[in-house]
Scaffold this motif. Sequence first.
Motif, PDB file in Angstrom:
ATOM      1  N   HIS A   7       0.823  -1.208   0.000  1.00  0.00           N
ATOM      2  CA  HIS A   7       0.000   0.000   0.000  1.00  0.00           C
ATOM      3  C   HIS A   7       0.855   1.255   0.000  1.00  0.00           C
ATOM      4  O   HIS A   7       0.465   2.266  -0.559  1.00  0.00           O
ATOM      5  N   THR A   8       2.020   1.189   0.616  1.00  0.00           N
ATOM      6  CA  THR A   8       2.862   2.371   0.750  1.00  0.00           C
ATOM      7  C   THR A   8       3.302   2.895  -0.609  1.00  0.00           C
ATOM      8  O   THR A   8       3.128   4.081  -0.907  1.00  0.00           O
ATOM      9  N   ASP A   9       3.843   2.024  -1.456  1.00  0.00           N
ATOM     10  CA  ASP A   9       4.309   2.461  -2.775  1.00  0.00           C
ATOM     11  C   ASP A   9       3.158   2.933  -3.658  1.00  0.00           C
ATOM     12  O   ASP A   9       3.272   3.940  -4.358  1.00  0.00           O
ATOM     13  N   ALA A  10       2.049   2.214  -3.623  1.00  0.00           N
ATOM     14  CA  ALA A  10       0.905   2.590  -4.445  1.00  0.00           C
ATOM     15  C   ALA A  10       0.339   3.939  -4.006  1.00  0.00           C
ATOM     16  O   ALA A  10       0.046   4.801  -4.846  1.00  0.00           O
ATOM     17  N   LEU A  11       0.200   4.136  -2.709  1.00  0.00           N
ATOM     18  CA  LEU A  11      -0.356   5.387  -2.211  1.00  0.00           C
ATOM     19  C   LEU A  11       0.592   6.551  -2.484  1.00  0.00           C
ATOM     20  O   LEU A  11       0.154   7.634  -2.854  1.00  0.00           O
ATOM     21  N   ARG A  12       1.881   6.313  -2.345  1.00  0.00           N
ATOM     22  CA  ARG A  12       2.874   7.352  -2.643  1.00  0.00           C
ATOM     23  C   ARG A  12       2.741   7.795  -4.101  1.00  0.00           C
ATOM     24  O   ARG A  12       2.731   8.986  -4.405  1.00  0.00           O
ATOM     25  N   ALA A  13       2.599   6.838  -5.015  1.00  0.00           N
ATOM     26  CA  ALA A  13       2.452   7.159  -6.431  1.00  0.00           C
ATOM     27  C   ALA A  13       1.166   7.947  -6.691  1.00  0.00           C
ATOM     28  O   ALA A  13       1.158   8.890  -7.493  1.00  0.00           O
ATOM     29  N   GLU A  16       1.728  11.502  -5.491  1.00  0.00           N
ATOM     30  CA  GLU A  16       2.597  12.215  -6.429  1.00  0.00           C
ATOM     31  C   GLU A  16       1.824  12.629  -7.680  1.00  0.00           C
ATOM     32  O   GLU A  16       1.995  13.744  -8.184  1.00  0.00           O
ATOM     33  N   ALA A  17       0.971  11.751  -8.192  1.00  0.00           N
ATOM     34  CA  ALA A  17       0.171  12.072  -9.368  1.00  0.00           C
ATOM     35  C   ALA A  17      -0.789  13.223  -9.080  1.00  0.00           C
ATOM     36  O   ALA A  17      -0.947  14.144  -9.901  1.00  0.00           O
ATOM     37  N   LYS A  18      -1.423  13.193  -7.914  1.00  0.00           N
ATOM     38  CA  LYS A  18      -2.360  14.268  -7.550  1.00  0.00           C
ATOM     39  C   LYS A  18      -1.602  15.579  -7.362  1.00  0.00           C
ATOM     40  O   LYS A  18      -2.089  16.647  -7.731  1.00  0.00           O
ATOM     41  N   ALA A  19      -0.401  15.508  -6.796  1.00  0.00           N
ATOM     42  CA  ALA A  19       0.421  16.708  -6.611  1.00  0.00           C
ATOM     43  C   ALA A  19       0.743  17.341  -7.962  1.00  0.00           C
ATOM     44  O   ALA A  19       0.657  18.571  -8.116  1.00  0.00           O
ATOM     45  N   LEU A  20       1.099  16.527  -8.947  1.00  0.00           N
ATOM     46  CA  LEU A  20       1.369  17.053 -10.289  1.00  0.00           C
ATOM     47  C   LEU A  20       0.116  17.679 -10.893  1.00  0.00           C
ATOM     48  O   LEU A  20       0.170  18.755 -11.481  1.00  0.00           O
ATOM     49  N   GLU A  21      -0.997  16.997 -10.737  1.00  0.00           N
ATOM     50  CA  GLU A  21      -2.275  17.478 -11.285  1.00  0.00           C
ATOM     51  C   GLU A  21      -2.654  18.838 -10.707  1.00  0.00           C
ATOM     52  O   GLU A  21      -3.133  19.716 -11.420  1.00  0.00           O
ATOM     53  N   SER A  25       2.931  20.428  -3.760  1.00  0.00           N
ATOM     54  CA  SER A  25       3.924  19.454  -3.316  1.00  0.00           C
ATOM     55  C   SER A  25       3.211  18.226  -2.741  1.00  0.00           C
ATOM     56  O   SER A  25       2.094  18.334  -2.227  1.00  0.00           O
ATOM     57  N   PRO A  26       3.856  17.060  -2.832  1.00  0.00           N
ATOM     58  CA  PRO A  26       3.245  15.860  -2.242  1.00  0.00           C
ATOM     59  C   PRO A  26       2.976  16.003  -0.747  1.00  0.00           C
ATOM     60  O   PRO A  26       1.975  15.484  -0.244  1.00  0.00           O
ATOM     61  N   SER A  27       3.842  16.719  -0.026  1.00  0.00           N
ATOM     62  CA  SER A  27       3.597  16.887   1.410  1.00  0.00           C
ATOM     63  C   SER A  27       2.344  17.714   1.660  1.00  0.00           C
ATOM     64  O   SER A  27       1.611  17.471   2.614  1.00  0.00           O
ATOM     65  N   THR A  28       2.070  18.679   0.781  1.00  0.00           N
ATOM     66  CA  THR A  28       0.840  19.473   0.894  1.00  0.00           C
ATOM     67  C   THR A  28      -0.380  18.596   0.645  1.00  0.00           C
ATOM     68  O   THR A  28      -1.393  18.717   1.343  1.00  0.00           O
ATOM     69  N   LEU A  43       5.827   7.902   3.998  1.00  0.00           N
ATOM     70  CA  LEU A  43       5.644   6.961   2.890  1.00  0.00           C
ATOM     71  C   LEU A  43       6.966   6.731   2.159  1.00  0.00           C
ATOM     72  O   LEU A  43       7.285   5.605   1.780  1.00  0.00           O
ATOM     73  N   LEU A  44       7.724   7.805   1.951  1.00  0.00           N
ATOM     74  CA  LEU A  44       9.016   7.684   1.277  1.00  0.00           C
ATOM     75  C   LEU A  44       9.968   6.765   2.044  1.00  0.00           C
ATOM     76  O   LEU A  44      10.782   6.067   1.444  1.00  0.00           O
ATOM     77  N   LYS A  45       9.849   6.776   3.355  1.00  0.00           N
ATOM     78  CA  LYS A  45      10.713   5.944   4.200  1.00  0.00           C
ATOM     79  C   LYS A  45      10.202   4.515   4.303  1.00  0.00           C
ATOM     80  O   LYS A  45      10.815   3.686   4.955  1.00  0.00           O
ATOM     81  N   GLY A  46       9.054   4.238   3.668  1.00  0.00           N
ATOM     82  CA  GLY A  46       8.514   2.882   3.674  1.00  0.00           C
ATOM     83  C   GLY A  46       7.798   2.502   4.949  1.00  0.00           C
ATOM     84  O   GLY A  46       7.622   1.319   5.229  1.00  0.00           O
ATOM     85  N   LYS A  47       7.377   3.487   5.713  1.00  0.00           N
ATOM     86  CA  LYS A  47       6.672   3.204   6.964  1.00  0.00           C
ATOM     87  C   LYS A  47       5.333   2.537   6.679  1.00  0.00           C
ATOM     88  O   LYS A  47       4.715   2.735   5.633  1.00  0.00           O
ATOM     89  N   ARG A  48       4.857   1.778   7.646  1.00  0.00           N
ATOM     90  CA  ARG A  48       3.593   1.056   7.522  1.00  0.00           C
ATOM     91  C   ARG A  48       2.420   2.024   7.478  1.00  0.00           C
ATOM     92  O   ARG A  48       2.401   3.033   8.184  1.00  0.00           O
TER      93      ARG A  48
END
Length: 78
Positions: A7-13, A16-21, A25-28, A43-48
Amino acid sequence: MSTPINHTDALRAEIEAKALELSLSPSTIGRMAGQGGKFYERLLKGKRVWPETVTAVRSKLQEMKAPSEGAPSAEAAE
């Protein structure tokens, strides 16, 4: 034996896509999704991430829309 869903990698992606749209920034995006400004960093650190959190964030991401021209921004309404 099946591989667990990451879930971490998928949610991060998705963040990131919504941030571009939205040209943010992804943190925002993480903060706007109700998870705080450090959520994306975790998420970048791979936390659960709990499945309930993934569901809630995805729901918020779907609600986020790019502001239309002439419409007041969400930040202006605060």
